[in-house]
Design a protein around this motif. Structure first.
Motif, PDB file in Angstrom:
ATOM      1  N   ALA A 166      12.181 -47.814  31.545  1.00  0.00           N
ATOM      2  CA  ALA A 166      10.933 -48.582  31.509  1.00  0.00           C
ATOM      3  C   ALA A 166      10.304 -48.519  30.118  1.00  0.00           C
ATOM      4  N   PHE A 167      10.352 -47.326  29.496  1.00  0.00           N
ATOM      5  CA  PHE A 167       9.816 -47.197  28.132  1.00  0.00           C
ATOM      6  C   PHE A 167      10.576 -48.108  27.165  1.00  0.00           C
ATOM      7  N   MET A 168      11.908 -48.177  27.319  1.00  0.00           N
ATOM      8  CA  MET A 168      12.709 -49.027  26.430  1.00  0.00           C
ATOM      9  C   MET A 168      12.371 -50.501  26.625  1.00  0.00           C
ATOM     10  N   ASN A 169      12.114 -50.884  27.858  1.00  0.00           N
ATOM     11  CA  ASN A 169      11.705 -52.274  28.101  1.00  0.00           C
ATOM     12  C   ASN A 169      10.390 -52.586  27.398  1.00  0.00           C
ATOM     13  N   GLN A 170       9.483 -51.603  27.385  1.00  0.00           N
ATOM     14  CA  GLN A 170       8.217 -51.807  26.677  1.00  0.00           C
ATOM     15  C   GLN A 170       8.450 -51.908  25.170  1.00  0.00           C
ATOM     16  N   VAL A 171       9.403 -51.096  24.675  1.00  0.00           N
ATOM     17  CA  VAL A 171       9.718 -51.164  23.242  1.00  0.00           C
ATOM     18  C   VAL A 171      10.323 -52.520  22.909  1.00  0.00           C
TER      19      VAL A 171
ATOM     20  N   SER B 170       9.626 -55.256  24.244  1.00  0.00           N
ATOM     21  CA  SER B 170       8.543 -56.239  24.214  1.00  0.00           C
ATOM     22  C   SER B 170       7.631 -56.075  23.005  1.00  0.00           C
ATOM     23  N   GLY B 171       7.888 -55.028  22.173  1.00  0.00           N
ATOM     24  CA  GLY B 171       7.134 -54.882  20.931  1.00  0.00           C
ATOM     25  C   GLY B 171       6.159 -53.728  20.908  1.00  0.00           C
ATOM     26  N   ASP B 172       6.054 -52.959  21.997  1.00  0.00           N
ATOM     27  CA  ASP B 172       5.121 -51.831  22.039  1.00  0.00           C
ATOM     28  C   ASP B 172       5.826 -50.588  21.530  1.00  0.00           C
ATOM     29  N   LEU B 173       5.608 -50.234  20.260  1.00  0.00           N
ATOM     30  CA  LEU B 173       6.234 -49.067  19.652  1.00  0.00           C
ATOM     31  C   LEU B 173       5.348 -47.827  19.724  1.00  0.00           C
ATOM     32  N   SER B 174       4.260 -47.914  20.431  1.00  0.00           N
ATOM     33  CA  SER B 174       3.363 -46.756  20.547  1.00  0.00           C
ATOM     34  C   SER B 174       3.696 -45.888  21.758  1.00  0.00           C
ATOM     35  N   ILE B 175       4.575 -46.381  22.645  1.00  0.00           N
ATOM     36  CA  ILE B 175       4.906 -45.628  23.853  1.00  0.00           C
ATOM     37  C   ILE B 175       5.699 -44.389  23.469  1.00  0.00           C
ATOM     38  N   ARG B 176       5.498 -43.282  24.207  1.00  0.00           N
ATOM     39  CA  ARG B 176       6.210 -42.032  23.948  1.00  0.00           C
ATOM     40  C   ARG B 176       6.591 -41.362  25.264  1.00  0.00           C
ATOM     41  N   TYR B 177       7.754 -40.664  25.239  1.00  0.00           N
ATOM     42  CA  TYR B 177       8.179 -39.881  26.401  1.00  0.00           C
ATOM     43  C   TYR B 177       7.420 -38.562  26.418  1.00  0.00           C
ATOM     44  N   LYS B 178       6.886 -38.200  27.583  1.00  0.00           N
ATOM     45  CA  LYS B 178       6.145 -36.946  27.725  1.00  0.00           C
ATOM     46  C   LYS B 178       6.811 -36.131  28.837  1.00  0.00           C
TER      47      LYS B 178
ATOM     48  N   GLY C 144      14.937 -37.810  25.991  1.00  0.00           N
ATOM     49  CA  GLY C 144      13.561 -38.289  25.825  1.00  0.00           C
ATOM     50  C   GLY C 144      13.015 -37.958  24.450  1.00  0.00           C
ATOM     51  N   ARG C 145      13.272 -36.740  23.968  1.00  0.00           N
ATOM     52  CA  ARG C 145      12.789 -36.371  22.630  1.00  0.00           C
ATOM     53  C   ARG C 145      13.516 -37.167  21.547  1.00  0.00           C
TER      54      ARG C 145
ATOM     55  N   MET D  31      13.520 -41.559  17.606  1.00  0.00           N
ATOM     56  CA  MET D  31      13.972 -42.902  17.227  1.00  0.00           C
ATOM     57  C   MET D  31      12.792 -43.828  16.959  1.00  0.00           C
ATOM     58  N   LEU D  32      11.790 -43.782  17.835  1.00  0.00           N
ATOM     59  CA  LEU D  32      10.617 -44.633  17.649  1.00  0.00           C
ATOM     60  C   LEU D  32       9.878 -44.272  16.363  1.00  0.00           C
ATOM     61  N   ASN D  33       9.765 -42.970  16.073  1.00  0.00           N
ATOM     62  CA  ASN D  33       9.095 -42.556  14.828  1.00  0.00           C
ATOM     63  C   ASN D  33       9.856 -43.084  13.617  1.00  0.00           C
ATOM     64  N   LYS D  34      11.186 -43.004  13.661  1.00  0.00           N
ATOM     65  CA  LYS D  34      11.983 -43.501  12.536  1.00  0.00           C
ATOM     66  C   LYS D  34      11.872 -45.019  12.416  1.00  0.00           C
TER      67      LYS D  34
END
Length: 599
Positions: free
Chosen positions: A333-338, A340-348, A359-360, A365-368
């Motif tokens: 689900a997080f990847m689907n959000q990414v 769609s352009g939402d790069l602020s989502i994070r795994y907790k 997850g980490r 990957m998102l930070n990079k």
């Protein structure tokens, strides 16, 4: 077959991972349990069958001991009677007299039957047909010598023999026993010296004695024991029996054994043991389904255990699959959000297993990606600034070319040919070096560039510098990185030719070798020391990520390293420079480039 395997593989790949995990866990937990249950059931079946057979044979052995004791007792009685003096006199007298020992013999026989209540009656008969008995008497005046039992006793030559139920004999008892209620045994009495028959002893055994031995033996719910003789005639069988007739041919020559037979639609188990003295066979008979009942009960427990294991396995499978697939679905689900352009989502999560590491890694990957996006934005701005500066600086090269052309024209006008040639070479050097901003040029342009450079250096060093250029014309159109030869030739002049005494020579060659382009620059200068050559080779082996790293990682031979870095970054391995040098004799540098035919 291959297409079928592909279809099956694609079908399995389309199944959600949760159901794959459930199926795998069920297979791992349930299949071994089913196999173990089947093995236990089979083993228990064999063990119970063996225990039933062994137990029945043990009962048969105990019953046989009692039956053998009765038969042996009948034999002992026959021997005891034959040794009685009154009996001997009775058998050996020529004419019987009623008063001669008859009463004593009857009392003797009566005493024997009283002491041995299992004996129904005893009859003594001489070879003439005269007899004495306490219980038995003939039905008619027919001679008893002609009867079958008498002949069997004579044929057995003094050995006691059990002849089974009396059949067709004309003898009755005072107790009026039926033929089925007694078993007869006979023995001929032999005259010791002449070995002639003097008489026969007939002893009847009550079947009730046999019944008392085996009637209380029960095999299962409806099983029982029965006794047959060597002809298959039933000696004893309970009133309510499962098998009416047993054939002697069913029993092989072994002293004991077991087998099954289908009797009146029911599968019956037969376990038997033979009596060696009387040739009787004691048989245990019972339905096989009674022995199976215990196995069925154990199978019920095994099936119940398997049911519990399966239920637990299904529950555990669903729980484990849910605990494993839930964070995976969350990451999906997080990847689907990414996407769609939402790069602020994070795994907790605090998991330390593979899913937690995944997850980490997702967060990293998102930070990079965010850092790369910021870097691309910065580089974009820098590129636009560089393009603007390039447009502004384009005036300078044209101004320089025009100025050099003006100097060349003035030198020729004044007759200064040597100055005109140097200026023309310098103009050509600048023009090819800039190449309208191109990084890849034809080999012939690279050769023109290095030739212009050598003309300028020749004007400076005069006869001290000599050079030779040898190029295969077929290679002129091969594209190469520009300015790969100039730093090498410059090093050859300043660190080789200049430092030696007398004139020096530089040779430049280009050839095709093993499908690659090889450029070589050789000089006969002072060469390179071993220490400096080792350092140069170490620098050539550096893994460059950008041209700027050549400044940071090298302290000597920057021009050479610049060429090496550009070749490695453009073409990769195995292309680049290699250096060979002997101090005092000269240096050879080879440039290995791809033989690209298209430009």
């Amino acid at each position: 077959m291959i297409e079928l395997k592909k279809v099956i593989s694609l079908g399995i790949n389309d199944i959600p991972i949760r159901y794959k995990i459930v199926a795998l866990l069920l297979i791992i937990s349930i299949l071994p349990s089913i196999g173990l249950g089947s093995l236990i059931s089979l083993t228990v079946d064999k063990i119970i069958d063996k225990q039933v057979t062994d137990h029945t044979l043990q009962l048969l052995g105990q019953a046989n001991k009692s039956l053998e004791s009765y038969v042996e007792n009948m034999q002992d009685i026959s021997y005891f009677i034959s040794m009685n003096p009154q009996v001997i006199d009775f058998l050996q007298q020529d004419e019987i007299k009623e008063s001669d020992h008859e009463y004593e013999i009857e009392q003797f026989l009566q005493a024997l039957t009283t002491v041995n209540p299992e004996i129904a009656g005893i009859l003594i008969m001489d070879h003439k047909g005269n007899y004495i008995s306490n219980e038995l008497y003939p039905r008619n005046i027919h001679s008893l010598i002609e009867e079958e039992w008498y002949r069997e006793a004579i044929e057995n030559n003094g050995i006691f023999k059990i002849i089974g139920h009396p059949a067709g004999r004309s003898i009755k008892s005072h107790a009026n026993y039926l033929n089925s209620e007694i078993v007869s045994g006979v023995r001929a009495i032999m005259e010791p010296e002449r070995q002639t028959v003097t008489g026969v002893i007939l002893i009847d055994l009550k079947i009730r004695a046999i019944s008392e031995v085996i009637k209380d033996v029960r095999l299962g719910k409806s099983g029982y024991l029965m006794v047959i003789d060597d002809k298959g005639e039933v000696i004893y069988s309970p009133q309510v029996s499962l098998v009416e007739k047993v054939k002697s041919g069913w029993f092989d020559n072994d002293s004991s054994g077991s087998f099954t037979k289908m009797i009146d639609g029911e599968n019956m188990q037969f376990i038997y043991r033979k009596l060696p003295f009387s040739n009787w066979t004691t048989i245990g008979v019972f339905p096989t389904n009674e022995s199976v009942m215990e196995v069925q009960q154990i199978n019920f427990y095994v099936i119940s255990f398997l049911f519990i294991v399966c239920a637990f396995g299904i529950g555990a499978s669903y729980y484990l699959s849910h605990s494993m697939t839930r964070p995976i679905n969350q990451l999906n689900a997080f990847m689907n959000q990414v996407e769609s352009g939402d790069l602020s989502i994070r795994y907790k999560g605090n998991r330390v297993d593979e899913i937690g590491r995944l997850g980490r890694s997702f967060n990293t990957m998102l930070n990079k990606i965010n850092n790369l996006i910021s870097l691309i934005e910065i580089q974009g701005r820098q590129k636009r600034d560089a393009e603007l500066q390039t447009l502004q600086s384009q005036i300078k090269p044209h101004f320089l070319y025009n100025t050099l052309d003006t100097i060349n024209w003035m030198a020729r006008k004044k007759g200064a040919t040597d100055v005109s040639e140097v200026v023309e070479s310098l103009s050509q050097l600048f023009r090819i070096g800039l190449s309208k901003g191109k990084d890849i040029i034809p080999l012939e342009k690279e050769i023109e560039h290095i030739e212009s450079y050598l003309k300028i250096q020749k004007a400076r060093y005069k006869d001290k510098l000599n050079y030779r250029i040898s190029i295969d014309p077929k290679l002129n159109h091969i594209p190469v990185i520009k300015l790969v030869l100039q730093p090498i030739v410059e090093n050859a002049i300043y660190h080789g030719i200049k430092e030696r005494r007398g004139p020096g020579n530089i040779s430049i060659d280009a050839k095709e070798q093993a499908g690659k382009l090889v450029l070589s620059v050789e000089d006969d200068g002072v060469g390179i020391s071993e220490e400096r050559l080792t350092k140069l080779r170490e620098n050539l082996a550096i893994n460059f990520n950008s041209l700027e790293e050549t400044k940071d990682k090298t302290t000597i031979g920057y021009g050479i390293m610049n060429v090496q870095a550009r070749i490695k970054l453009t073409n990769g391995n195995p292309f680049g420079l290699s250096i060979e040098s002997v101090q005092g004799k000269g240096t050879s540098v080879q440039v290995l480039l791809p033989l690209n035919l298209d430009f």
